[in-house]
Design a protein around this motif. Sequence first.
Motif, short mmCIF file in Angstrom:
data_model
loop_
_atom_site.label_atom_id
_atom_site.label_comp_id
_atom_site.label_asym_id
_atom_site.label_seq_id
_atom_site.Cartn_x
_atom_site.Cartn_y
_atom_site.Cartn_z
N ARG A 17 -0.64 13.44 2.36
CA ARG A 17 -0.01 12.48 3.28
C ARG A 17 -1.03 11.50 3.85
O ARG A 17 -0.78 10.30 3.94
CB ARG A 17 0.66 13.24 4.42
CG ARG A 17 2.16 13.16 4.38
CD ARG A 17 2.84 13.79 5.58
NE ARG A 17 2.99 15.22 5.36
CZ ARG A 17 2.45 16.18 6.12
NH1 ARG A 17 1.77 15.87 7.19
NH2 ARG A 17 2.61 17.44 5.84
N GLN A 18 -2.21 12.02 4.22
CA GLN A 18 -3.25 11.16 4.77
C GLN A 18 -3.76 10.17 3.72
O GLN A 18 -4.01 9.00 4.02
CB GLN A 18 -4.41 12.00 5.30
CG GLN A 18 -4.06 12.77 6.55
CD GLN A 18 -5.18 13.71 6.98
OE1 GLN A 18 -6.08 14.01 6.20
NE2 GLN A 18 -5.10 14.19 8.21
N ARG A 19 -3.90 10.62 2.49
CA ARG A 19 -4.36 9.73 1.42
C ARG A 19 -3.32 8.66 1.14
O ARG A 19 -3.67 7.49 0.93
CB ARG A 19 -4.64 10.54 0.16
CG ARG A 19 -5.84 11.44 0.31
CD ARG A 19 -6.01 12.33 -0.87
NE ARG A 19 -7.19 13.16 -0.70
CZ ARG A 19 -7.52 14.14 -1.49
NH1 ARG A 19 -6.75 14.45 -2.53
NH2 ARG A 19 -8.60 14.84 -1.28
N HIS A 20 -2.06 9.04 1.11
CA HIS A 20 -0.99 8.06 0.88
C HIS A 20 -0.97 7.02 1.99
O HIS A 20 -0.80 5.82 1.74
CB HIS A 20 0.35 8.79 0.78
CG HIS A 20 1.51 7.90 0.51
ND1 HIS A 20 1.72 7.32 -0.71
CD2 HIS A 20 2.50 7.46 1.32
CE1 HIS A 20 2.80 6.58 -0.65
NE2 HIS A 20 3.30 6.64 0.58
N PHE A 21 -1.14 7.46 3.23
CA PHE A 21 -1.17 6.55 4.37
C PHE A 21 -2.35 5.59 4.26
O PHE A 21 -2.22 4.38 4.50
CB PHE A 21 -1.25 7.35 5.67
CG PHE A 21 -1.32 6.50 6.91
CD1 PHE A 21 -0.19 5.83 7.37
CD2 PHE A 21 -2.51 6.36 7.60
CE1 PHE A 21 -0.25 5.04 8.50
CE2 PHE A 21 -2.57 5.57 8.73
CZ PHE A 21 -1.45 4.91 9.18
N PHE A 68 -6.30 -5.48 -1.91
CA PHE A 68 -4.95 -5.10 -2.31
C PHE A 68 -4.93 -4.42 -3.68
O PHE A 68 -4.15 -3.49 -3.91
CB PHE A 68 -4.05 -6.33 -2.34
CG PHE A 68 -2.61 -6.03 -2.60
CD1 PHE A 68 -1.79 -5.60 -1.58
CD2 PHE A 68 -2.07 -6.17 -3.87
CE1 PHE A 68 -0.45 -5.32 -1.82
CE2 PHE A 68 -0.74 -5.90 -4.12
CZ PHE A 68 0.07 -5.47 -3.08
N ILE A 69 -5.80 -4.87 -4.61
CA ILE A 69 -5.73 -4.38 -5.98
C ILE A 69 -6.82 -3.36 -6.30
O ILE A 69 -6.53 -2.28 -6.83
CB ILE A 69 -5.82 -5.57 -6.97
CG1 ILE A 69 -4.61 -6.48 -6.78
CG2 ILE A 69 -5.89 -5.08 -8.40
CD1 ILE A 69 -4.70 -7.79 -7.52
N ILE A 70 -8.06 -3.66 -5.98
CA ILE A 70 -9.19 -2.86 -6.44
C ILE A 70 -9.45 -1.65 -5.55
O ILE A 70 -9.68 -0.54 -6.05
CB ILE A 70 -10.46 -3.73 -6.55
CG1 ILE A 70 -10.21 -4.93 -7.45
CG2 ILE A 70 -11.65 -2.92 -7.02
CD1 ILE A 70 -9.89 -4.60 -8.88
N VAL A 71 -9.45 -1.84 -4.23
CA VAL A 71 -9.82 -0.75 -3.31
C VAL A 71 -8.90 0.47 -3.46
O VAL A 71 -9.40 1.60 -3.52
CB VAL A 71 -9.88 -1.26 -1.85
CG1 VAL A 71 -10.04 -0.13 -0.88
CG2 VAL A 71 -11.02 -2.25 -1.70
N PRO A 72 -7.58 0.31 -3.55
CA PRO A 72 -6.76 1.52 -3.75
C PRO A 72 -7.08 2.26 -5.05
O PRO A 72 -7.06 3.49 -5.08
CB PRO A 72 -5.33 0.99 -3.76
CG PRO A 72 -5.39 -0.24 -2.96
CD PRO A 72 -6.73 -0.84 -3.27
N ARG A 73 -7.41 1.53 -6.10
CA ARG A 73 -7.79 2.20 -7.36
C ARG A 73 -9.10 2.96 -7.21
O ARG A 73 -9.25 4.05 -7.75
CB ARG A 73 -7.88 1.18 -8.48
CG ARG A 73 -6.53 0.64 -8.84
CD ARG A 73 -6.60 -0.35 -9.95
NE ARG A 73 -5.28 -0.95 -10.13
CZ ARG A 73 -4.93 -1.61 -11.19
NH1 ARG A 73 -5.78 -1.79 -12.17
NH2 ARG A 73 -3.72 -2.12 -11.28
N LEU A 74 -10.05 2.38 -6.49
CA LEU A 74 -11.31 3.08 -6.24
C LEU A 74 -11.07 4.34 -5.41
O LEU A 74 -11.68 5.38 -5.65
CB LEU A 74 -12.30 2.15 -5.55
CG LEU A 74 -12.82 0.96 -6.35
CD1 LEU A 74 -13.68 0.06 -5.47
CD2 LEU A 74 -13.59 1.43 -7.56
#
Length: 84
Positions: A17-21, A68-74
């Motif tokens: 949940r914390q990671r999704h948030f 928006f694009i790169i940081v969530p993938r990292l």
Amino acid sequence: MTDFPPPPPVDPEKAARQRHFALGLFRLSGALLVMFGFLVLMQRFSWVQGGKAKAMGIIFVMVGLFQFIIVPRLLLALFRKPPQ
């Protein structure tokens, strides 16, 4: 040497949940940066006009797209690593 007590057990559902948030928060803030950058590019603010507005707007848009694009993938790659 000092002996530290073992860390408390981690609830996998709470961690997920914390990671999704965190992922959602990064994406939302990136989208807001992109929108703000486009407003600056269109010179909607009196405190920045002309060539400075275009440069500043492009910087905001690029940083927002990166966030928006790169940081969530990292972060996803980091979350997939097993804890050491």
